[in-house]
Design a protein around this motif. Structure first.
Motif, PDB file in Angstrom:
ATOM      1  N   SER A 192       0.829  -1.208   0.000  1.00  0.00           N
ATOM      2  CA  SER A 192       0.000   0.000   0.000  1.00  0.00           C
ATOM      3  C   SER A 192       0.864   1.260   0.000  1.00  0.00           C
ATOM      4  CB  SER A 192      -0.928   0.004   1.222  1.00  0.00           C
ATOM      5  OG  SER A 192      -1.774  -1.132   1.214  1.00  0.00           O
TER       6      SER A 192
ATOM      7  N   GLN B 232       2.272   2.054  -3.388  1.00  0.00           N
ATOM      8  CA  GLN B 232       1.302   2.619  -4.331  1.00  0.00           C
ATOM      9  C   GLN B 232       1.203   4.137  -4.238  1.00  0.00           C
ATOM     10  OE1 GLN B 232       1.204  -0.140  -6.190  1.00  0.00           O
ATOM     11  NE2 GLN B 232      -0.982   0.124  -6.565  1.00  0.00           N
TER      12      GLN B 232
ATOM     13  N   ALA C  67      -0.183   6.873  -8.382  1.00  0.00           N
ATOM     14  CA  ALA C  67      -1.411   7.346  -7.735  1.00  0.00           C
ATOM     15  C   ALA C  67      -1.833   8.707  -8.282  1.00  0.00           C
ATOM     16  CB  ALA C  67      -1.193   7.426  -6.226  1.00  0.00           C
TER      17      ALA C  67
ATOM     18  N   VAL D 295      -3.492   8.122 -11.662  1.00  0.00           N
ATOM     19  CA  VAL D 295      -4.860   7.614 -11.488  1.00  0.00           C
ATOM     20  C   VAL D 295      -5.779   8.731 -11.038  1.00  0.00           C
ATOM     21  CG1 VAL D 295      -6.315   6.024 -10.164  1.00  0.00           C
ATOM     22  CG2 VAL D 295      -4.083   5.262 -10.997  1.00  0.00           C
TER      23      VAL D 295
ATOM     24  N   ALA E 180     -11.036   6.461  -7.406  1.00  0.00           N
ATOM     25  CA  ALA E 180     -10.158   5.450  -7.992  1.00  0.00           C
ATOM     26  C   ALA E 180      -8.752   5.535  -7.389  1.00  0.00           C
ATOM     27  CB  ALA E 180     -10.083   5.627  -9.509  1.00  0.00           C
ATOM     28  N   ALA E 181      -8.267   6.766  -7.168  1.00  0.00           N
ATOM     29  CA  ALA E 181      -6.937   6.943  -6.580  1.00  0.00           C
ATOM     30  C   ALA E 181      -6.908   6.421  -5.145  1.00  0.00           C
ATOM     31  CB  ALA E 181      -6.535   8.415  -6.615  1.00  0.00           C
TER      32      ALA E 181
ATOM     33  N   GLN F  10      -8.757   4.015  -3.890  1.00  0.00           N
ATOM     34  CA  GLN F  10      -8.724   2.555  -3.965  1.00  0.00           C
ATOM     35  C   GLN F  10      -7.353   2.057  -4.411  1.00  0.00           C
ATOM     36  OE1 GLN F  10     -11.988   1.762  -6.626  1.00  0.00           O
ATOM     37  NE2 GLN F  10     -13.507   1.738  -4.979  1.00  0.00           N
ATOM     38  N   TYR F  11      -6.711   2.799  -5.301  1.00  0.00           N
ATOM     39  CA  TYR F  11      -5.394   2.425  -5.833  1.00  0.00           C
ATOM     40  C   TYR F  11      -4.347   2.347  -4.718  1.00  0.00           C
ATOM     41  CZ  TYR F  11      -1.128   2.711  -8.693  1.00  0.00           C
ATOM     42  OH  TYR F  11       0.103   2.474  -9.267  1.00  0.00           O
TER      43      TYR F  11
ATOM     44  N   ASN G 246      -5.070   1.903  -1.536  1.00  0.00           N
ATOM     45  CA  ASN G 246      -5.634   1.182  -0.385  1.00  0.00           C
ATOM     46  C   ASN G 246      -5.816   2.159   0.780  1.00  0.00           C
ATOM     47  OD1 ASN G 246      -6.644  -1.002   1.010  1.00  0.00           O
ATOM     48  ND2 ASN G 246      -4.679  -2.008   1.336  1.00  0.00           N
TER      49      ASN G 246
END
Length: 296
Positions: free
Chosen positions: A30, A33, A38, A41, A49-50, A52-53, A55
């Motif tokens: 995580s 990411q 990030a 995204v 979406a970012a 979730q990307y 976490n």
């Protein structure tokens, strides 16, 4: 919160707690990411979406718990460290000893390279624990760099971020900043932590992906070597007096509980220490069962 309480004690790593509870690899992934990917995204797909990307819910839960603990639970831990050090170190000794077993049992095949890496990790951690603290003048750059170095240690099982701060001479200043809520100092330190986390997490993530067995062996060695720091009975060789008139140990040697009683004319609390060590071992087993995939 357990990670935050552990990170407050010089010699205990929050990464050890993360590994015991089964969240270590997810934490490293995580953190990895949280980079340029990030941002891409975010610009193309939006905030949801970012989030979730990276976490996001997981990271907020982790660092929210760490921050809350540093502001609350860590005070109780530091009180115990000042007033009942033998009992506290005994608990952490059992905790880390069982955590070594918990980690190395995930290594499916022990070959020569894994054994050598385990030994290197143990010797390296032991060497770090016997280093003498330095004294450097606090400045924004030093605070930033200290944050980068300490946070890398904090996410490594067995390497204590707070002990690294102690070696750098920044442990007391940062603890004071937390207690007095020195926003500017904490912001600079946090920026250093963020930089260190994002960069170092990429290294750890790559190691777990391509060399998992060797990485586990290295981390297990780190944890075993760190036991030198958390041995409950110590003889202070060198100390300093801080600005509050309190004696702060700088150099200590490990001694037997019987030698401790002779030197200090105080009880070594041997049976209490053994009981708390066993309790620490029990907690590791319990935390591992709670954090195992079968319980998810």
């Amino acid at each position: 919160m357990l990670m935050g309480a552990a990170d407050a004690v010089p010699g205990v790593s929050g990464g050890t707690i993360a590994f015991m509870t089964g969240i270590y690899e997810e934490l490293i992934y995580s953190l990895k990411q949280c980079g340029f990917g990030a941002l891409q995204v975010l610009s193309k797909q939006g905030i949801k979406a970012a989030w979730q990307y990276i976490n996001g819910n997981f990271l907020v839960a982790i660092f929210g718990g760490v921050l809350l603990s540093l502001l609350t639970v860590s005070r109780a831990v530091l009180y115990l460290l000042d007033n009942h050090p033998i009992l506290l170190w005994s608990f952490f000794f059992g905790l880390i000893l069982a955590a070594v077993w918990s980690l190395v049992r995930h290594i499916k095949k022990w070959d020569i390279s894994a054994i050598l890496i385990f030994v290197v990790g143990a010797v390296s951690a032991w060497f770090i624990t016997v280093m003498s603290p330095t004294s450097i003048e606090s400045s924004p750059l030093i605070i930033f760099v200290s944050g980068m170095i300490a946070i890398c240690a904090m996410i490594l099982p067995g390497i204590s971020g707070s002990f690294i701060l102690l070696l750098l001479g920044m442990y007391a200043p940062m603890l004071t900043a937390i207690k007095e809520l020195q926003i500017a100092t904490l912001a600079i330190f946090a920026a250093g932590c963020a930089s260190g986390l994002i960069s170092f997490s990429h290294v750890l993530s790559w190691m777990f992906k391509h060399h998992k067995t060797k990485t586990l062996a290295l981390l297990g060695g780190f944890m075993l070597g760190s036991l030198n720091k958390v041995w409950p009975w110590k003889e202070t060789i060198e100390s300093v007096i801080n600005r509050h008139g309190k004696e702060i140990p700088l150099v200590q040697n490990n001694i037997s509980p019987f030698t401790y009683e002779t030197l200090n004319n105080q009880t070594a609390y041997l049976w209490y220490a053994i009981a708390l060590s066993l309790f620490g071992m029990f907690l590791v087993i319990l935390l591992e069962k709670i954090g195992s995939p079968d319980n998810e």
